[in-house]
Design a protein around this motif. Structure first.
Motif, PDB file in Angstrom:
ATOM      1  N   LEU A   1       0.770  -1.399  -0.062  1.00  0.00           N
ATOM      2  CA  LEU A   1       0.002  -0.098   0.242  1.00  0.00           C
ATOM      3  C   LEU A   1       0.730   1.295   0.113  1.00  0.00           C
ATOM      4  O   LEU A   1       1.512   1.445   0.787  1.00  0.00           O
ATOM      5  CB  LEU A   1      -0.781   0.308   1.032  1.00  0.00           C
ATOM      6  CG  LEU A   1      -1.575  -1.390   1.325  1.00  0.00           C
ATOM      7  CD1 LEU A   1      -2.897  -1.185   2.826  1.00  0.00           C
ATOM      8  CD2 LEU A   1      -2.797  -0.924   0.328  1.00  0.00           C
ATOM      9  N   GLU A   2       0.549   1.942  -0.968  1.00  0.00           N
ATOM     10  CA  GLU A   2       1.650   3.656  -0.969  1.00  0.00           C
ATOM     11  C   GLU A   2       0.976   4.139  -0.062  1.00  0.00           C
ATOM     12  O   GLU A   2      -0.231   4.108   0.516  1.00  0.00           O
ATOM     13  CB  GLU A   2       1.381   4.465  -2.804  1.00  0.00           C
ATOM     14  CG  GLU A   2       1.536   3.062  -3.538  1.00  0.00           C
ATOM     15  CD  GLU A   2       2.095   3.577  -5.594  1.00  0.00           C
ATOM     16  OE1 GLU A   2       2.723   3.926  -5.060  1.00  0.00           O
ATOM     17  OE2 GLU A   2       1.396   2.570  -5.664  1.00  0.00           O
ATOM     18  N   SER A   3       1.615   5.429   0.034  1.00  0.00           N
ATOM     19  CA  SER A   3       1.623   6.785   1.007  1.00  0.00           C
ATOM     20  C   SER A   3       0.682   8.203  -0.131  1.00  0.00           C
ATOM     21  O   SER A   3       2.206   7.907  -1.283  1.00  0.00           O
ATOM     22  CB  SER A   3       2.137   6.844   1.257  1.00  0.00           C
ATOM     23  OG  SER A   3       2.566   5.806   2.130  1.00  0.00           O
ATOM     24  N   GLU A   4      -0.303   7.712  -0.436  1.00  0.00           N
ATOM     25  CA  GLU A   4      -0.628   9.052  -1.296  1.00  0.00           C
ATOM     26  C   GLU A   4       0.086   9.980  -1.194  1.00  0.00           C
ATOM     27  O   GLU A   4       0.338  11.335  -0.084  1.00  0.00           O
ATOM     28  CB  GLU A   4      -2.116   9.941  -1.110  1.00  0.00           C
ATOM     29  CG  GLU A   4      -2.444  10.615  -2.351  1.00  0.00           C
ATOM     30  CD  GLU A   4      -4.178  11.686  -1.862  1.00  0.00           C
ATOM     31  OE1 GLU A   4      -4.144  12.322  -3.044  1.00  0.00           O
ATOM     32  OE2 GLU A   4      -4.410  10.178  -1.064  1.00  0.00           O
TER      33      GLU A   4
ATOM     34  N   SER B   1       4.415  13.095   5.301  1.00  0.00           N
ATOM     35  CA  SER B   1       3.002  13.817   4.462  1.00  0.00           C
ATOM     36  C   SER B   1       1.489  14.018   5.641  1.00  0.00           C
ATOM     37  O   SER B   1       1.846  13.130   6.168  1.00  0.00           O
ATOM     38  CB  SER B   1       3.001  12.996   3.173  1.00  0.00           C
ATOM     39  OG  SER B   1       2.117  11.964   3.319  1.00  0.00           O
ATOM     40  N   LYS B   2       0.872  14.047   4.817  1.00  0.00           N
ATOM     41  CA  LYS B   2      -0.112  14.433   5.813  1.00  0.00           C
ATOM     42  C   LYS B   2      -1.155  13.364   5.616  1.00  0.00           C
ATOM     43  O   LYS B   2      -1.797  12.942   6.467  1.00  0.00           O
ATOM     44  CB  LYS B   2      -1.438  15.095   5.369  1.00  0.00           C
ATOM     45  CG  LYS B   2      -2.482  15.424   5.272  1.00  0.00           C
ATOM     46  CD  LYS B   2      -3.142  16.456   5.220  1.00  0.00           C
ATOM     47  CE  LYS B   2      -3.623  16.639   3.889  1.00  0.00           C
ATOM     48  NZ  LYS B   2      -4.628  17.576   3.701  1.00  0.00           N
ATOM     49  N   ALA B   3      -1.264  11.900   4.471  1.00  0.00           N
ATOM     50  CA  ALA B   3      -1.076  10.771   4.317  1.00  0.00           C
ATOM     51  C   ALA B   3      -0.636   9.270   5.611  1.00  0.00           C
ATOM     52  O   ALA B   3      -1.182   9.298   5.841  1.00  0.00           O
ATOM     53  CB  ALA B   3      -0.786  10.284   2.842  1.00  0.00           C
ATOM     54  N   GLU B   4       0.202  10.386   5.958  1.00  0.00           N
ATOM     55  CA  GLU B   4       1.168   9.652   7.050  1.00  0.00           C
ATOM     56  C   GLU B   4       0.611   9.591   8.018  1.00  0.00           C
ATOM     57  O   GLU B   4       1.441   8.719   9.068  1.00  0.00           O
ATOM     58  CB  GLU B   4       2.911   9.249   6.200  1.00  0.00           C
ATOM     59  CG  GLU B   4       2.467   8.638   5.123  1.00  0.00           C
ATOM     60  CD  GLU B   4       4.264   8.977   4.817  1.00  0.00           C
ATOM     61  OE1 GLU B   4       4.925   8.556   6.070  1.00  0.00           O
ATOM     62  OE2 GLU B   4       4.914   8.832   3.903  1.00  0.00           O
ATOM     63  N   ILE B   5       0.212   9.963   8.563  1.00  0.00           N
ATOM     64  CA  ILE B   5      -0.538  10.815   9.737  1.00  0.00           C
ATOM     65  C   ILE B   5      -0.697   9.506  10.952  1.00  0.00           C
ATOM     66  O   ILE B   5      -0.113   9.796  11.866  1.00  0.00           O
ATOM     67  CB  ILE B   5      -0.710  12.188   9.568  1.00  0.00           C
ATOM     68  CG1 ILE B   5      -0.290  13.496   9.398  1.00  0.00           C
ATOM     69  CG2 ILE B   5      -1.447  12.473  11.415  1.00  0.00           C
ATOM     70  CD1 ILE B   5      -1.278  14.820   9.342  1.00  0.00           C
ATOM     71  N   ALA B   6      -1.566   8.489   9.863  1.00  0.00           N
ATOM     72  CA  ALA B   6      -1.722   7.871  10.906  1.00  0.00           C
ATOM     73  C   ALA B   6      -0.975   6.697  11.073  1.00  0.00           C
ATOM     74  O   ALA B   6      -1.640   5.593  11.661  1.00  0.00           O
ATOM     75  CB  ALA B   6      -3.444   6.978  10.739  1.00  0.00           C
ATOM     76  N   TYR B   7       0.364   6.865  10.452  1.00  0.00           N
ATOM     77  CA  TYR B   7       0.994   5.556  10.647  1.00  0.00           C
ATOM     78  C   TYR B   7       1.061   5.206  11.966  1.00  0.00           C
ATOM     79  O   TYR B   7       1.498   5.886  12.503  1.00  0.00           O
ATOM     80  CB  TYR B   7       1.764   5.221   9.079  1.00  0.00           C
ATOM     81  CG  TYR B   7       1.710   5.681   8.271  1.00  0.00           C
ATOM     82  CD1 TYR B   7       0.334   4.968   7.751  1.00  0.00           C
ATOM     83  CD2 TYR B   7       2.579   5.560   6.944  1.00  0.00           C
ATOM     84  CE1 TYR B   7      -0.055   5.331   6.732  1.00  0.00           C
ATOM     85  CE2 TYR B   7       2.075   5.477   5.555  1.00  0.00           C
ATOM     86  CZ  TYR B   7       0.690   5.889   5.550  1.00  0.00           C
ATOM     87  OH  TYR B   7       0.535   5.159   4.298  1.00  0.00           O
ATOM     88  N   ARG B   8       1.831   3.571  12.112  1.00  0.00           N
ATOM     89  CA  ARG B   8       3.027   3.875  13.906  1.00  0.00           C
ATOM     90  C   ARG B   8       4.083   3.709  13.487  1.00  0.00           C
ATOM     91  O   ARG B   8       4.628   2.482  13.108  1.00  0.00           O
ATOM     92  CB  ARG B   8       2.165   2.510  14.059  1.00  0.00           C
ATOM     93  CG  ARG B   8       0.783   2.497  14.808  1.00  0.00           C
ATOM     94  CD  ARG B   8      -0.294   1.516  15.358  1.00  0.00           C
ATOM     95  NE  ARG B   8       0.776   0.817  16.349  1.00  0.00           N
ATOM     96  CZ  ARG B   8       1.012  -0.498  16.572  1.00  0.00           C
ATOM     97  NH1 ARG B   8       1.126  -1.016  15.625  1.00  0.00           N
ATOM     98  NH2 ARG B   8       1.940  -0.021  17.520  1.00  0.00           N
ATOM     99  N   HIS B   9       4.592   5.146  12.842  1.00  0.00           N
ATOM    100  CA  HIS B   9       6.626   4.883  12.316  1.00  0.00           C
ATOM    101  C   HIS B   9       6.796   3.820  13.275  1.00  0.00           C
ATOM    102  O   HIS B   9       6.941   4.021  14.283  1.00  0.00           O
ATOM    103  CB  HIS B   9       6.310   5.634  11.995  1.00  0.00           C
ATOM    104  CG  HIS B   9       5.833   6.797  10.588  1.00  0.00           C
ATOM    105  ND1 HIS B   9       5.085   7.427  11.277  1.00  0.00           N
ATOM    106  CD2 HIS B   9       5.859   7.047   9.335  1.00  0.00           C
ATOM    107  CE1 HIS B   9       4.092   7.814   9.706  1.00  0.00           C
ATOM    108  NE2 HIS B   9       5.093   7.358   8.676  1.00  0.00           N
TER     109      HIS B   9
END
Length: 406
Positions: A197-200, A252-260
């Motif tokens: 799954l890519e990050s927009e 990016s904004k698209a990645e805010i919810a990721y558990r990095h």
């Protein structure tokens, strides 16, 4: 038992709308080093995109060297491998090879060949357990550039690029197996594997020829683990042991919810691997206001005030804010109004999105020929489509003046 730490996509030197990420990177990398020490890892794999650009700043390069020094001090016996990604300057990772190897760091920027074949001396690295015995081997391959891929013949069916990537891995694995036999083998890859799954707006589609995704079956079934880089979302692809560790920070904004975070992998004596995702704490909050939908302009300041931020917060620790505002009519001057509001609060505004009411669902009128239309009518329609409001008399007057000048 072999224990390794898999990480990727550091993007050192990255910025958000001109704001430096160095403080965030230092905090995340300090956690990474502490984790490697606490878990007594036998290897650290950085699977590409170490830097954010092909011409990294002196500060970004210094941060890499500081981190490698800290890792070596924390894990004196661990193997450390750096792989070039599509963002990385491969030559700059290859040039200090002699110095890296003095520190026990294997840096691989390009596919090395000897007598036309993949050179296992450059790409195969033993991973030793706490007793010093070899428990697995690492086949370290960087981002596959066009020059690294075998040339496909005319009889190839499907994408010649995917064929070339498959052939490269087949050749490299065969060269490794000829040297190590049936020992557990860990592979690396910096590419987009189909199903990931890519990050927009964050990741480039990187394989040449317009084919950006390779199937997971390019990796042999007997590989103990495949450490991937490029996609920023932590995830497995195809099977549990083919894995993206994900980025360290939201890019990016698209990645805010990721558990990095990073991935910790254990490989037993039989070559069976288990992977554990370990999230890292963010030193700087990344906020979307509102979490869903959009705010009216009048609600922006109350939303910022509700964050209850300490006005003494240092610049480098101020939250990054992605703001979405709903407007009903013309938005001239909106950015200035938003900037004036944000300046009152200890935040860093990094994106401003504007939402407008949806266009009417009424059926469209039959199209007219351009010759049957008046310029002012076209202007009215274009203005209303853009601003969801009719032009004022002043707008019409200025348009009339421009039309007369023509």
């Amino acid at each position: 038992m072999i224990r390794l730490l898999h990480t990727a996509d550091w993007h050192l030197g990255a910025a958000l709308q001109g704001w430096s990420r160095e403080a965030e990177h230092r905090a995340a990398l300090a956690q990474l080093v502490a984790l490697a020490k606490a878990r007594d890892v036998d290897a650290v794999i950085v699977a590409g995109d170490i830097f954010d650009s092909l011409n990294p700043s002196a500060e970004a390069q210094r941060l890499l060297y500081d981190t490698l020094s800290d890792l070596r001090a924390a894990c004196p016996r661990a193997a450390i491998a750096l792989l070039a990604g599509n963002h990385d300057p491969a030559g700059r990772l290859e040039a200090p090879r002699a110095l890296f190897e003095m520190a026990g760091v294997r840096s691989v920027g390009v596919v090395a060949r000897r007598d036309g074949a993949v050179d296992p001396e450059r790409h195969v690295l033993p991973i030793r357990d706490v007793s010093g015995a070899i428990g697995a081997y690492l086949l370290a391959l960087p981002y596959p550039r066009a020059a690294d891929l075998p040339v496909a013949g005319e009889d190839v069916v499907g994408s010649s690029v995917v064929w070339g990537v498959r052939a490269l891995y087949r050749e490299a694995v065969a060269a490794a197996r000829a040297q190590i036999g049936g020992a557990p083998l860990v592979l690396t890859g910096h590419l987009h594997v189909a199903g990931g799954l890519e990050s927009e707006g964050a990741e480039r589609r990187i394989l040449v020829g317009g084919e950006h995704a390779a199937p997971p079956d390019i990796f042999p079934a007997d590989a103990a683990y495949v450490a991937l880089g490029h996609l920023h979302r932590p995830q497995s692809v195809g099977r549990d042991t083919i894995r993206y560790s994900g980025a360290l920070l939201p890019m990016s904004k698209a990645e805010i919810a990721y558990r990095h975070g990073v991935t910790l992998v254990e490989i037993d004596a039989a070559g069976k691997a288990t992977a554990e995702h370990v999230p890292l704490e963010r030193s700087v909050p990344h906020l979307r206001l509102p979490v869903a939908g959009a705010l009216a302009l009048a609600d922006v300041e109350p939303a910022l005030a509700a964050l209850a931020l300490d006005p003494r917060t240092p610049d480098a620790a101020r939250p990054f804010v992605h703001l979405t505002v709903r407007v009903e009519g013309p938005a001239a001057g909106l950015k200035s109004e938003i900037d004036a509001i944000c300046e009152k609060y200890p935040i860093r505004l990094v994106s401003l999105a504007v939402e407008r009411p949806r266009a009417s669902d009424a059926p469209a009128a039959l199209p007219l020929r351009l010759a049957e239309r008046q310029p002012v009518d076209l202007f009215r329609e274009a203005f209303e489509a853009t601003h969801c409001a009719a032009p004022s008399e002043e707008h019409l007057r200025f348009f009339g003046q421009l039309a007369e000048e023509d």
